[in-house]
Design a protein around this motif. Structure first.
Motif, PDB file in Angstrom:
ATOM      1  N   ASN A  72      11.326  -5.406  -7.018  1.00  0.00           N
ATOM      2  CA  ASN A  72      10.004  -5.943  -6.666  1.00  0.00           C
ATOM      3  C   ASN A  72       9.470  -7.010  -7.618  1.00  0.00           C
ATOM      4  N   GLN A  74       5.475 -11.412  -1.524  1.00  0.00           N
ATOM      5  CA  GLN A  74       4.586 -10.493  -0.815  1.00  0.00           C
ATOM      6  C   GLN A  74       3.123 -10.919  -0.927  1.00  0.00           C
ATOM      7  N   MET A  76       4.559  -2.619   3.886  1.00  0.00           N
ATOM      8  CA  MET A  76       4.609  -1.600   2.852  1.00  0.00           C
ATOM      9  C   MET A  76       4.926  -0.230   3.440  1.00  0.00           C
ATOM     10  N   PHE A 135       3.006  -1.954  -4.789  1.00  0.00           N
ATOM     11  CA  PHE A 135       3.035  -2.598  -3.473  1.00  0.00           C
ATOM     12  C   PHE A 135       1.607  -2.795  -2.950  1.00  0.00           C
TER      13      PHE A 135
END
Length: 479
Positions: free
Chosen positions: A54, A62, A77, A283
């Protein structure tokens, strides 16, 4: 701006020192270079997996995606977490157990080796696939770091990419995968801190969640729409596609190698708990930063008209641009150093896996050569840098193409292999070709916004299982 540059360089130096310090624990063997001696504690493996999974994708891609589409980005997500959790249950413990039992250091070798012996064509093809696609993936990380430096300092993109490539080589030569894991763990804390700092600063300017909602609604009502509209295959298939996106981790060699390196299979469960305690809040924070950035800086959408960028490329500047506008100089430097170093440590793990693909899978004559592993690392870093300098697509697009091709190309066959299903070389090759081919075709025909490309890619790969088995049976009967 001088303070920002000094702060950035100082914090970046700290991350580099952490990576270099891993050299004190290294051994000059390929097993240590590629797997850290299979002695990584579960908390380190978990934090490393979070950061590797990530970094550029979440910090740049994102946030930009949430900036563009608004609230509906939450479904990425939801699906991703569900798919990722399924992989932790079904695949990761088996990867650890089987890789040690077979004394294997790479995913292609794990896929192509069983009690029946080695399938060289599968191992070589898997090694080539890892080499090409992870080279593209690593290039996306270099591109993410250079994007941030361009936004904050006005540096040419090539400068950031070259700095990143140099740091990658330093990490790799210092401690191999151990250097990557150590720096990943440090960056996991910085990544969360950077997100939290940005959200606090943005909330002081924009207000709370209700204020953000009203702001977005005033800009464009579609930004506060919970569900995507005009989906060709309906919302259920859209969400299932996102689940398969997360499940695609089963084909990501640079992440699976962390579970090969963990201390024991019994510690996978503890690592899973730590992983999701970090992954889910991170996230959520990336989505929130994207929404706050849209509320605070709607003017980013004007950049393509003046700078010759696409809308996707312009919105990938959201996180560094918001840091520049909201944070004091020292924290800007910390945020950017964390982002930059996180992308570099992801790139170095991918480049290390590519090195392993060359020396362990494609040309096993170099299997035990520590020097050959380092030469391969240099070659792969050069390839990734070249792609980063000349590739035209944004970070988000590059990452999703590479992720999906690896997930569909390696994942289904690897899952069946770990579940004890006997597959012929022909069947595995057909599965790999169908998976990658379908991902590319699905992306080209433009259905990716309706159903994420990993779903049709994995479905096509699994369909080749009975087809390959039937062809093999007919061939055997003919003899």
């Amino acid at each position: 701006m001088t303070t920002v540059v000094v702060s950035f360089l100082c914090f970046l130096a700290v991350f580099v020192v952490i990576g270099v310090s891993s050299s004190f624990s290294r051994k000059s063997t390929t097993d240590d270079y590629l797997l850290a001696g299979r002695n990584v504690p579960p908390w380190l493996a978990a934090l490393s997996a979070v950061a590797t999974n990530n970094s550029g994708f979440m910090f740049i891609g994102q946030i930009a995606y949430s900036y563009r589409v608004g609230i509906e980005s939450i479904w990425m997500m939801v699906g991703w977490v569900v798919g990722d959790f399924a992989a932790w249950i079904l695949v990761h413990p088996r990867v650890r157990r089987e890789s040690e039992r077979m004394n294997i250091a790479t995913v292609p070798a794990l896929l192509g080796t069983s009690n029946d012996g080695e399938k060289r064509v599968v191992i070589v093809l898997g090694g080539l696939m890892s080499f090409v696609l992870l080279g593209v993936y690593a290039a996306a990380q270099l591109k993410a770091g250079s994007t941030a430096l361009q936004s904050l300092f006005g540096w040419e993109p090539a400068v950031g990419a070259i700095i990143g490539a140099v740091i990658v080589v330093v990490y790799c030569f210092s401690g191999g995968i151990r250097a990557s894991i150590w720096t990943d763990a440090a960056q996991s804390f910085v990544m969360v801190f950077a997100m939290a700092t940005l959200l606090i600063a943005a909330s002081r300017e924009v207000g709370g969640p209700t204020d953000v909602w009203n702001n977005l609604k005033a800009q464009d009502a579609d930004l506060v729409r919970w569900f995507p509209i005009d989906l060709k295959f309906g919302f259920s298939m859209y969400l299932l596609g996102m689940v398969f996106g997360g499940f695609g981790v089963i084909g990501q060699p640079h992440i699976l190698v962390r579970f090969m390196a963990i201390r024991s299979v019994n510690e996978i469960q503890r690592a899973r708990l730590i992983y999701f305690l970090w992954f889910i809040p991170f996230f959520l924070a990336s989505i929130a930063v994207g929404l706050y950035a849209r509320a605070y800086m709607p003017d980013l959408l004007d950049i393509p008209l003046t700078a010759g960028l696409t809308e996707a490329q312009a919105t990938e500047l959201a996180m560094p641009e918001m840091a520049l506008r909201l944070l004091p100089d020292v924290l800007i430097g910390l945020t950017l150093a964390g982002l930059f170093a996180a992308t570099m440590s992801t790139a170095d793990s991918q480049i290390l896996v590519c090195s392993g693909a060359i020396t362990q899978d494609i040309n096993p004559k170099w299997k035990d050569s520590y020097v050959a592993s380092k030469i391969a690392t240099l070659a792969v870093a050069g390839l990734a840098l070249s792609i980063a300098l000349f590739a035209g697509q944004g970070v988000f697009a590059l990452v999703l193409i590479a992720w999906s091709s690896l997930g569909a190309g390696l994942g289904p066959a690897l899952l069946l292999r770990l579940l004890g299903v006997r597959l012929s070389s022909l069947t595995i090759v057909l599965m790999m070709a169908a998976g990658v081919g379908t991902v590319v075709a699905w992306n080209m025909i433009g259905y990716d916004a309706d159903v994420f490309k990993l779903l049709p890619g994995m479905a096509a790969s699994f369909l080749m299982w009975p087809v390959g088995t039937l062809i093999q049976s007919l061939g055997s009967a003919a003899k």
